[in-house]
Design a protein around this motif. Structure first.
Motif, PDB file in Angstrom:
ATOM      1  N   LEU A 193      -0.288   4.217   1.095  1.00 13.50           N
ATOM      2  CA  LEU A 193      -0.107   4.990   2.364  1.00 13.50           C
ATOM      3  C   LEU A 193       0.427   4.434   3.586  1.00 13.50           C
ATOM      4  O   LEU A 193       0.662   3.194   3.496  1.00 13.50           O
ATOM      5  CB  LEU A 193      -1.876   4.957   2.301  1.00 13.50           C
ATOM      6  CG  LEU A 193      -2.657   5.634   1.164  1.00 13.50           C
ATOM      7  CD1 LEU A 193      -4.140   5.470   1.346  1.00 13.50           C
ATOM      8  CD2 LEU A 193      -2.173   7.007   1.091  1.00 13.50           C
TER       9      LEU A 193
ATOM     10  N   CYS B 133       0.693  -1.060   0.039  1.00 18.34           N
ATOM     11  CA  CYS B 133       0.081   0.124  -0.051  1.00 18.34           C
ATOM     12  C   CYS B 133       0.906   1.243   0.024  1.00 18.34           C
ATOM     13  O   CYS B 133       1.829   1.276   0.649  1.00 18.34           O
ATOM     14  CB  CYS B 133      -0.881  -0.090   1.231  1.00 18.34           C
ATOM     15  SG  CYS B 133      -2.039   1.463   1.481  1.00 18.34           S
TER      16      CYS B 133
ATOM     17  N   CYS C 286      -0.157   0.095  10.513  1.00 18.77           N
ATOM     18  CA  CYS C 286      -0.584  -0.888   9.594  1.00 18.77           C
ATOM     19  C   CYS C 286       0.760  -1.487   9.126  1.00 18.77           C
ATOM     20  O   CYS C 286       1.553  -0.743   8.453  1.00 18.77           O
ATOM     21  CB  CYS C 286      -1.574  -0.334   8.410  1.00 18.77           C
ATOM     22  SG  CYS C 286      -1.901  -1.561   7.212  1.00 18.77           S
TER      23      CYS C 286
ATOM     24  N   GLY D 132       1.479  -0.987   5.398  1.00 18.75           N
ATOM     25  CA  GLY D 132       2.122   0.029   4.846  1.00 18.75           C
ATOM     26  C   GLY D 132       3.539   0.219   4.956  1.00 18.75           C
ATOM     27  O   GLY D 132       4.322   1.201   4.391  1.00 18.75           O
TER      28      GLY D 132
ATOM     29  N   CYS E 152      -0.057   4.473   6.852  1.00 17.20           N
ATOM     30  CA  CYS E 152      -0.681   4.399   8.349  1.00 17.20           C
ATOM     31  C   CYS E 152       0.312   3.744   9.125  1.00 17.20           C
ATOM     32  O   CYS E 152       0.746   2.772   8.943  1.00 17.20           O
ATOM     33  CB  CYS E 152      -2.027   3.690   8.137  1.00 17.20           C
ATOM     34  SG  CYS E 152      -3.181   4.466   6.991  1.00 17.20           S
TER      35      CYS E 152
ATOM     36  N   SER F 267      -9.358   4.513   3.672  1.00 16.74           N
ATOM     37  CA  SER F 267      -8.707   4.984   4.682  1.00 16.74           C
ATOM     38  C   SER F 267      -9.038   6.448   4.500  1.00 16.74           C
ATOM     39  O   SER F 267      -8.687   7.373   5.334  1.00 16.74           O
ATOM     40  CB  SER F 267      -7.102   4.989   4.479  1.00 16.74           C
ATOM     41  OG  SER F 267      -6.769   5.296   3.188  1.00 16.74           O
TER      42      SER F 267
ATOM     43  N   GLY G 263      -3.878  -3.019   1.071  1.00 14.38           N
ATOM     44  CA  GLY G 263      -4.002  -1.951  -0.222  1.00 14.38           C
ATOM     45  C   GLY G 263      -5.294  -1.034  -0.062  1.00 14.38           C
ATOM     46  O   GLY G 263      -6.050  -1.396   0.958  1.00 14.38           O
ATOM     47  N   GLU G 264      -5.188  -0.022  -0.639  1.00 14.14           N
ATOM     48  CA  GLU G 264      -6.241   0.896  -0.585  1.00 14.14           C
ATOM     49  C   GLU G 264      -7.049   0.854  -1.847  1.00 14.14           C
ATOM     50  O   GLU G 264      -6.564   1.208  -2.847  1.00 14.14           O
ATOM     51  CB  GLU G 264      -5.598   2.199  -0.399  1.00 14.14           C
ATOM     52  CG  GLU G 264      -6.517   3.414  -0.581  1.00 14.14           C
ATOM     53  CD  GLU G 264      -7.734   3.491   0.241  1.00 14.14           C
ATOM     54  OE1 GLU G 264      -7.845   3.342   1.635  1.00 14.14           O
ATOM     55  OE2 GLU G 264      -9.016   3.361  -0.480  1.00 14.14           O
TER      56      GLU G 264
HETATM   57 FE1  SF4 Z   1      -2.887  -0.262   5.790  1.00  8.98          FE
HETATM   58 FE2  SF4 Z   1      -5.214   0.754   4.684  1.00  8.98          FE
HETATM   59 FE3  SF4 Z   1      -3.438   2.521   5.652  1.00  8.98          FE
HETATM   60 FE4  SF4 Z   1      -2.886   1.211   3.509  1.00  8.98          FE
HETATM   61  S1  SF4 Z   1      -4.622   2.677   3.694  1.00  8.98           S
HETATM   62  S2  SF4 Z   1      -1.651   1.590   5.040  1.00  8.98           S
HETATM   63  S3  SF4 Z   1      -3.771  -0.868   3.842  1.00  8.98           S
HETATM   64  S4  SF4 Z   1      -4.565   0.999   6.877  1.00  8.98           S
END
Ligand code: SF4
Ligand code: SAH
Length: 384
Positions: A131, A129, A136, A139, A133, A218, A184-185
């Motif tokens: 992003l 992903c 997570c 990420g 976070c 997210s 994933g997003e």
């Molecule tokens: Fe994890 Fe969802 Fe954030 Fe991507 S968007 S890092 S999958 S929590």
């Protein structure tokens, strides 16, 4: 770079299957067009579609209502792709987790969670992903690419294969619900997710209704309305904080789309009403977002939005900068949320013995592989 005319000499050989189209992942129209190129028109599209998505055929030989020469022609031109199972784990509580390998050697994960009244399949939309976070593990993975529609649908097909659930009956099925809550997003890979969901929704195939599909984001605000209008699936929003300050830290995407914009998009989400609520996910992080004041602020923040609240006890991973809230704190928090009219908001952790949380299985297998590599390197060094 550079090398000019020499570059071709180093190009990898063309894959032998490069001119063989995978039928999985094509829309009905695309399938019809490919079959028409072979002179197979009309009702044959429906027949092949049903073999692929209602009966789960993995070979053209199985398509017994097609004439043998037709089956042979199809087998020459097409393939029916399946992801490869790298690892399958079954938890004491019945949760199943698959680590699946794509054609280019990437790994993704899919989880099946059986409950008394339903069976939920949690699928991934990307490898890794983009992003980051902070709570997570997905990420933290460096490699990121979008999954194709075939790879997204492929997770459902594979789960049906492994659960012995063909033909795809609409009664007494094991997979009743699908959630896009794996790696994933999904709203960063909207086009492929949309293609895949249209296949999953098709009544002559997998036939899972949009009311039983939930997409978790997210907070990619600009894509939310389109998702609701075009796909009409349920929406889950990873909220996790009630102030922009904290949410900026936990979910960096909040700097781009702050709470105000996110909650406005939720209010306007197409089709949302008291019978179809938005699920707000809230991961319980010890001493970070789990105070009584946070709980009160949460119910105030969501006032006026048809909402469900899902409290998720944090699933720790090695090196994570957070801890799970204590059970006592979670109960206290849940009591406040309950008192505000939200029913049983705590999500029971499932499949903990097989690490069935976001991103964990793949990371574990990467660690094993690194360890093996290091062991091999040491052995080689020793030998030298
Ligand atoms: Fe994890 Fe969802 Fe954030 Fe991507 S968007 S890092 S999958 S929590
Ligand atoms: N990218 C999407 C969907 C995948 S994550 C999203 O973020 O919504 C699915 C859910 O798992 C999200 O609510 C996410 O915040 C949560 N999650 C991620 N890591 C977690 C962890 N270690 N423990 C508990 N929940 C986690």
């Amino acid at each position: 770079m550079g090398g000019g005319g020499h570059a071709a000499a180093f190009a990898p050989p063309a894959r032998s299957s490069s001119n063989v189209t995978d039928l999985v992942g094509l829309t009905r129209d695309q399938l019809a067009a490919r079959l028409a190129e072979l002179g197979l028109e009309g009702f044959r599209t429906g027949q092949v579609w049903q073999w692929l998505y209602h009966r789960g055929a993995t070979s053209f030989d199985a398509m017994t209502n097609l004439a043998k020469p037709v089956r042979r022609m199809l087998a020459d031109c097409f393939q029916i792709g399946r992801l490869t199972v790298s690892r399958e784990q079954i938890s004491a509580d019945g949760t199943r987790k698959w680590l699946l390998r794509t054609d280019d050697g990437q790994e993704i994960e899919t989880v099946f969670i059986p409950d008394e009244d339903r069976g939920t399949l949690c699928i991934s939309s990307q490898v890794g992903c983009t992003l980051t976070c902070r709570f997570c593990h997905t990420g933290t993975q460096k490699l990121v690419r979008n999954l194709s529609a075939a790879e997204i649908v492929g997770q459902v097909l594979l789960a049906r294969d492994r659960l012995g659930e063909w033909p795809a009956s609409t009664q007494n099925r094991r997979i009743t619900n699908i959630v896009l809550m794996g790696m994933g997003e999904p709203l960063y890979n909207y086009d492929n997710v949309a293609l895949a969901l249209r296949i999953v929704l098709d009544a002559e195939g997998i036939a899972v209704s949009r009311r039983r599909i939930t997409l978790s984001t997210s907070g990619v605000v600009p894509m939310m309305a389109q998702c609701g209008e075009e796909l009409g699936v349920n929406l889950a929003v990873s909220l996790h904080a009630v102030t922009d300050d904290l949410r900026n830290q936990l979910i960096p995407l909040n700097r781009k789309y702050p709470l105000d914009a996110l909650l406005t998009a939720c209010r306007l989400y197409p089709g949302v009403n008291n019978a179809r609520r938005i699920t707000f996910e809230y991961v319980m992080l010890r001493d970070v977002n789990d105070s009584v004041a946070d709980a009160r602020a949460l119910v105030t923040l969501l006032r006026g939005i048809p909402a469900k609240i899902n409290l998720i006890p944090f699933n720790p991973w090695p090196g994570a900068p957070f801890e799970r809230s204590t059970d006592r704190t979670i109960v206290k928090f849940a009591d406040i949320v309950n008192a505000a009219g939200y029913a049983s908001p705590v999500r029971t952790p499932r499949g903990e013995d097989i690490m069935a949380a976001c991103g964990q299985l793949k990371s574990a297998s990467l660690r094993v592989r690194h360890a093996l590599k290091e062991a091999t390197a040491t052995t080689t060094a020793d030998a030298a």
